[in-house]
Design a protein around this motif. Sequence first.
Motif, short mmCIF file in Angstrom:
data_model
loop_
_atom_site.label_atom_id
_atom_site.label_comp_id
_atom_site.label_asym_id
_atom_site.label_seq_id
_atom_site.Cartn_x
_atom_site.Cartn_y
_atom_site.Cartn_z
N ILE A 74 0.86 -1.19 0.00
CA ILE A 74 0.00 0.00 0.00
C ILE A 74 0.91 1.24 0.00
O ILE A 74 2.05 1.20 0.47
CB ILE A 74 -0.94 0.03 1.21
CG1 ILE A 74 -0.14 0.05 2.52
CG2 ILE A 74 -1.88 -1.17 1.19
CD1 ILE A 74 -1.01 0.24 3.75
N PRO A 75 0.42 2.34 -0.52
CA PRO A 75 1.25 3.57 -0.53
C PRO A 75 1.31 4.20 0.87
O PRO A 75 0.32 4.21 1.60
CB PRO A 75 0.53 4.47 -1.53
CG PRO A 75 -0.89 3.99 -1.52
CD PRO A 75 -0.83 2.53 -1.26
N ASP A 76 2.48 4.72 1.22
CA ASP A 76 2.62 5.40 2.51
C ASP A 76 2.36 6.89 2.32
O ASP A 76 1.86 7.33 1.28
CB ASP A 76 3.99 5.14 3.11
CG ASP A 76 5.11 5.57 2.18
OD1 ASP A 76 4.82 6.25 1.17
OD2 ASP A 76 6.29 5.24 2.47
N GLU A 77 2.74 7.70 3.31
CA GLU A 77 2.47 9.13 3.26
C GLU A 77 3.23 9.82 2.14
O GLU A 77 2.78 10.84 1.61
CB GLU A 77 2.83 9.77 4.61
CG GLU A 77 1.98 9.24 5.75
CD GLU A 77 2.42 9.82 7.09
OE1 GLU A 77 3.44 10.55 7.09
OE2 GLU A 77 1.76 9.54 8.10
N THR A 78 4.39 9.26 1.79
CA THR A 78 5.20 9.85 0.72
C THR A 78 4.81 9.34 -0.66
O THR A 78 5.37 9.77 -1.66
CB THR A 78 6.69 9.57 0.97
OG1 THR A 78 6.91 8.15 0.94
CG2 THR A 78 7.12 10.14 2.31
N GLY A 79 3.89 8.37 -0.71
CA GLY A 79 3.48 7.82 -1.99
C GLY A 79 4.22 6.57 -2.40
O GLY A 79 3.89 5.98 -3.44
N GLU A 80 5.21 6.20 -1.66
CA GLU A 80 5.96 4.99 -1.97
C GLU A 80 5.22 3.75 -1.47
O GLU A 80 4.57 3.79 -0.42
CB GLU A 80 7.35 5.05 -1.34
CG GLU A 80 8.22 6.16 -1.88
CD GLU A 80 9.61 6.13 -1.27
OE1 GLU A 80 9.85 5.23 -0.41
OE2 GLU A 80 10.44 6.97 -1.62
N LEU A 81 5.33 2.68 -2.24
CA LEU A 81 4.68 1.43 -1.86
C LEU A 81 5.51 0.70 -0.81
O LEU A 81 6.73 0.56 -0.96
CB LEU A 81 4.49 0.54 -3.10
CG LEU A 81 3.52 1.05 -4.17
CD1 LEU A 81 3.49 0.09 -5.35
CD2 LEU A 81 2.12 1.22 -3.58
N ARG A 82 4.87 0.28 0.20
CA ARG A 82 5.53 -0.53 1.22
C ARG A 82 4.63 -1.71 1.59
O ARG A 82 3.41 -1.63 1.52
CB ARG A 82 5.84 0.29 2.47
CG ARG A 82 4.63 0.90 3.15
CD ARG A 82 5.05 1.86 4.25
NE ARG A 82 3.90 2.43 4.94
CZ ARG A 82 3.35 1.91 6.04
NH1 ARG A 82 3.88 0.80 6.56
NH2 ARG A 82 2.30 2.46 6.60
N ARG A 83 5.29 -2.77 1.97
CA ARG A 83 4.58 -4.02 2.24
C ARG A 83 4.23 -4.08 3.72
O ARG A 83 5.12 -4.04 4.58
CB ARG A 83 5.43 -5.21 1.85
CG ARG A 83 4.68 -6.52 1.77
CD ARG A 83 5.60 -7.62 1.29
NE ARG A 83 4.90 -8.87 1.11
CZ ARG A 83 5.48 -10.02 0.79
NH1 ARG A 83 6.81 -10.05 0.61
NH2 ARG A 83 4.77 -11.12 0.63
#
Length: 716
Positions: free
Chosen positions: A676-685
């Motif tokens: 899912i995307p985090d606050e910065t927009g990067e995908l993290r598992r």
Amino acid sequence: MNDKTAPAPAAPREVERHVFDAELIDDVPDPEPQLTRKQRFMNWWLRSPRVPAALKSRQAAKHTLMDGLSFLIRSPWWFVRSVVRGLVAAVRGWRQWVRVHDYREAAEQSEKLADKFVEIRELTLFRWKVTGAVALAAGAVLAVGYAVYGGHAMWAAAGVCAVALAVYGRRKDGAPGRKPVLAGPRTLTWTMDPQILVDAFRDAKLIGKDESLRLVERAAHDGSGWAVTVDLPATRKAADVIKHREALASALAVDELQLIVERVRGRGGHAGRVFLWVADEDPYSGPALRFPLLDMEYWDAWRAIPFGRDARSRRIDLQLVWTSLIVGSIPRQGKTCASRLPAAGLILDPFTQLYIFDGKGGKDWQAAEAVAHRYVCGDEQEQAEAVRDHLVELVAEVQARFSRMSALDDEICPESKITPAISRDRELGMPITAVIIDEVQVYLENPTKEEIGGKKTTLGAYIADLLTYLARKGPAVGIVVILATQRPDSNTIPSRLRAVLGSRFALRVMDWRDSNIVLGEQMNTRGFDASTLLPSHKGVGILRPDGEAESGGDTVAVTVRTFYMDNAEWRSICDRGRALREAAGTLSGHAAGDDRPRAIDRAAVVKALGSGPGGSDRTLVELPEPLASVVDHLGDELDQREFVPSAELTEALEVEPGTFAKQMGQLECRPTRHRIPDETGELRRVRGYFTADIRAAVDRISDEISSARESEADQQ
């Protein structure tokens, strides 16, 4: 006249008159018929213990003749094997005798072998001398016989030796199966060796190594296969044999589709008696089976409708009144054709009404438009709403029928259920009415939001509730529900709907889970798994009827090859059904050009559904924790979001993560990892839960609670 005075006539009085029903009976009984000499002889022949049982009937004589032929065919091979075994046994026995084996063992046991060595040596030499003398004597006798009688003496000597060796081998060593492995009649026909049957049961772990079978009925060719009935050893159950049918088929080296295993029930049967039928070849191959109703001008809907044939070519008839039917399979396995078979029987009865909804949108059901009271074809939103409106209309009709039925006297309606007379009385207006939906998942999966009775739900969930009501309450007033789907999974067809569908028919599906969804829980463990059917077997499926299938058997389910009917034949049946309705004056609704909606009380329909639409069950039933807190926390986001992180739920609910995951797992809602995307927009598992899994758990638990409540209400 005499001089006596006649008595005065009595005063007139009323005379009671009675009329009695009677019949004349001859005082003399009919003489007993005299038996002829032939009849007396036959009675003596059948009852006399002196007459062999094999000669008392034609069937027994036939079996005896077959056994005799079997013996003649096998006897040369048996004789050769016996001679070989006898020769081996004779050589082994001579070797032990010439080596003084018995004397040596006795000396070893008494620990005097060293003291007896000289005696053993002398005895060994003596026995060798005896052997040589016997050999020389035998050779001399053979030489004299050959000189006197020629080659006949040698042949006679060889024959005597062969017979002696055969007897010796039969008596001493023998072979497995020399003893009767089956009690009762000794042998089967030569095409089914009893030892093979016993070994197959042992290899399949159905009986122990020291256990055997008892033959109840000797094997006979039945149709296109061989049938035999056996009794299992004590404490062994026929249900276990049915459950492990695949293992038994492997042990018999046949395809499991060629093996039919049934428990013999009723009179003459018990829990350990098994009927076996082994087909000579694939019983479900060959040309398509013609539908018998193609030759019928009329059919009574109260009669069981021809559905197909089992492996033994017995016709399987399916009863529709008082029950409902679901047909499930993957695409292109004959689902639509199987659904049209019961529909054809209803079409040929002019006193039936048909609600036909085709979610596929093709021309498979187009011909039925000529006889349908209500007809919908297509998968658009407009068609889905039309299906909903027609089902609401039918639910209101069910309520009205119960109301009218309660006003009928006991002579017309003795058991508060519809009867053939009621269904054909046009003044009462309660004909047999069938709801036939092909590709029902199209309507059940409709996600359109609706508000029913002040509660939010989806159009698909509301349609599921309407069908559940019709399948549960409708049979008593003549409603028949027939559903067909190519997606027989738990998310498509709610368990509350599946639980009230009486008859089930599963063609080939992807795995055992889909098979159980159609046929019922744990059916694969009882030996019925539609995922094992071959792709080439079009129209072959497992039928689990509601009650007894009219096939002559008494089983939980049966594999059936359905009859086939192409589009031209289907159209001819629909045309015949329309002509019958026009002649009887029963053509109505869409077929008669009347699509006007009926005036109904929708609030009464919502009230009749009891617990309300399935989509609102989340708020109507008390869910277990922590699922209830999760639903309350998410609210409308449960239908909007795809994934919810575990950290968000544990933080909002203030629970320990390990305990929360364990409790959710017990509710069959297990976490998984998703990007899912985090606050910065990067995908993290992250670890979390799919909302689809949460909704499925909520629906499953709600269905279980609602079904339990409905069962309690029905009992009350």
